[in-house]
Design an enzyme around this catalytic site. Structure first.
Site, PDB file in Angstrom:
ATOM      1  N   ASP A 345       0.868  -1.181   0.000  1.00 18.67           N
ATOM      2  CA  ASP A 345       0.000   0.000   0.000  1.00 18.67           C
ATOM      3  C   ASP A 345       0.901   1.227   0.000  1.00 18.67           C
ATOM      4  O   ASP A 345       2.132   1.109  -0.021  1.00 18.67           O
ATOM      5  CB  ASP A 345      -0.953  -0.012   1.215  1.00 18.67           C
ATOM      6  N   HIS A 393     -12.158  -1.378  -9.296  1.00 20.10           N
ATOM      7  CA  HIS A 393     -13.405  -0.614  -9.495  1.00 20.10           C
ATOM      8  C   HIS A 393     -13.207   0.881  -9.206  1.00 20.10           C
ATOM      9  O   HIS A 393     -14.077   1.681  -9.514  1.00 20.10           O
ATOM     10  CB  HIS A 393     -14.555  -1.220  -8.660  1.00 20.10           C
TER      11      HIS A 393
END
Ligand SMILES: C[S@@+](CC[C@H](N)C(=O)[O-])C[C@H]1O[C@@H](n2cnc3c(N)ncnc32)[C@H](O)[C@@H]1O
Length: 503
Positions: A345, A393
């Protein structure tokens, strides 16, 4: 050369042979019927028996008069399913559904059959309500749904729910002394919320909690959910029209409704704006926790259903890209005892992760956190699985393709790319509750990021556009889960597609 056997049902949508006129007619029919839900028996997918005295509907399908009117068949269905559900609740000593302040915040966990009854009731009541309101009134009042957001936004922002005692009503006049919200607005905002069973007025001028308003007082992630949706997404939604009129290509991360609403067009994407504002970022994090703690999004669906036995056997590696604080990998590591995990991350997220990542030493020693920007080349070479959960998404096709391309230099033959996201079905084939939810999420993606939820074909196309050597395996979904597992495998050999007829 590897020969890839593709049944006709799995052909890429770009294949010219999909122009089969019969197939096209069937597809159109399916789409037309999706708008006429109540003509279909969803258990069997066959039309309910109809009389022949037909009038022609605008879509060309004969609009036959049903033997039992839609009104009555829906009402009967609601009655029958409600009886089944109530019997189940009683048999299992579960509380009756209620708006009362002491009612549980969530519907109890149900058997598959009882859950089916619950969904049938929810769908049929919505349909019956829409039916008896009539088409014009449906549109007229449907477009006012933003006012529900407005009244929740103000209640939540002013923390009104916390000012109302949990055990007794409070006089409106007294409540007014506890908030800076002016008396007229306080009263009207509360009374608007009451139309949605949020607060109640047991006697005129006295405000009390319902179960929903109690949750707004007690549940931090729910407060974050309302705050994020009403203060970040709601203004963004109001600016989408302006964004798409000005920038009709609608793919840029810096030309979204959010950018227009918050004056960051061509300056920075939403994530960067939140990165500079810890309170707002924390609220979005809480909102995500509220969503993912909700029905159908539990991590266990992936952990329980995705088979990693082969990879675990050889102590392989899974990389969770954009994996936040590694909560998926820690759960996976509890199940698969030999594998290793890398959670990637942005540096800030990695730095704020709990250390150690798990109290279970055998888990903590196999889960590594790594700062990595997924718009750069993948640094973990030769892993067995590259996993994206709630990542693709967030991006329109040009960005999503880039994310997949960034994997290519790291991939070994047979490496799996696993996407865990919504996967949209043909319109009208999803249960209506889930369909509304997923299509609403699709709209949220538009508002914030010019991004989108995708169909299986759209995922296939992303992989194809990223590199022809990705072999698309399809999408699957476990029962009770709203998220799908979409998978491709890296095959550096050229692939010859051989068509086989499906049996
Ligand atoms: C919607 S969250 C999904 C988190 C997690 N995968 C889950 O299932 O809940 C998106 C994650 O992507 C991370 N992220 C955003 N931009 C990134 C980047 N350029 N590189 C790596 N991670 C990024 C965010 O910090 C966040 O943790």
């Amino acid at each position: 050369m590897t020969k890839l056997r593709m049944p006709w049902g799995r052909k890429p949508s770009t294949d010219p042979s999909t122009n089969d006129p019969d197939a096209e007619v069937k597809k159109q029919n399916r789409q037309s019927f999706s708008g006429l839900r109540s003509l279909i028996n969803w258990d069997t997918e066959t039309p309910i028996e109809q009389k022949d005295s037909a009038t022609s509907a605008p879509n060309g399908i004969s609009n036959k008069v049903q033997e039992v009117s839609q009104l009555i068949s829906l009402a009967k269905k609601i009655g029958a399913e409600a009886e089944k559900l109530e019997a189940y609740l009683k048999e299992n000593g579960l509380p009756d559904p209620s708006f009362g302040v002491d009612a549980p915040g969530d519907f109890p966990k149900l058997s598959e059959e009882a859950q089916r009854s619950r969904l049938e009731i929810a769908d049929a009541t919505k349909e019956l309500g829409d039916l008896v309101r009539g088409p014009r009134e449906n549109v007229r009042w449907g477009v006012w749904s933003f006012l529900d957001t407005l009244s929740l936004q103000i209640v939540n922002n002013y923390g009104i729910a916390k000012l109302v005692p949990l055990d007794k009503p409070i006089a409106l006049a007294e409540l007014q002394t506890k908030t800076t919200l002016d008396p007229v607005n306080l009263a009207r905002i509360l009374r608007h919320n009451m139309t949605n069973h949020v607060f109640c007025e047991p006697t005129p001028g006295f405000i009390a909690h319902t179960a929903s308003s109690r949750l707004l007082a007690q549940d931090g992630p729910l407060q974050d959910w309302v705050g994020f949706n009403s203060e970040d997404i709601f203004p963004a939604a109001a600016s989408v029209l302006s964004a798409i009129k000005t920038y009709p290509e609608a793919t840029s991360l810096t030309r979204t409704g959010f950018n227009v609403a918050f004056d960051t067009v061509d300056k920075e994407p939403m994530f960067a704006t939140f990165g500079k504002d810890p309170a707002r970022a924390k609220r979005m994090g809480g909102a995500m926790a509220s969503l993912t703690g909700g029905e159908g999004y539990e991590v266990r669906h992936f952990v329980d259903s995705y088979d990693l036995s082969e990879i675990d056997e050889k102590a392989g590696v899974l990389v969770d890209i954009g994996g936040s604080h590694g909560f998926v990998c820690t759960d996976l590591a509890k199940k698969w005892k030999k594998m290793k995990f890398v959670v990637q991350d942005l540096p800030k997220t990695v730095d704020s992760a709990p250390k150690p990542i798990s109290d279970d030493e055998s888990v903590a020693e196999r889960v590594e956190l790594q700062a990595h920007d997924f718009f750069q080349e993948q640094p973990v070479k030769g892993a067995d699985v590259y996993y994206f959960r709630w990542i693709l998404h967030n991006y329109s096709a040009p960005y999503a393709i880039k994310l997949l391309k960034n994997l290519v230099p790291a991939l070994k033959p047979g490496a799996r790319i696993v996407i865990n996201d919504h996967c949209l079905q043909e319109p009208g084939t999803e249960n209506p509750w889930d369909e509304k939810l997923m299509r609403s999420m699709d709209m949220v993606m538009l508002c914030l990021l010019n991004a989108q939820e995708r169909t299986e074909d759209e995922f296939r196309e992303l992989f194809r556009a990223a590199d022809e050597r990705f072999v698309f395996k399809g999408a699957s979904r476990s029962s009770g889960c709203r998220m799908s597992i979409i998978e491709a495998v890296w095959n550096p050999e050229p692939v010859e597609v051989v068509e086989v007829e499906e049996k």
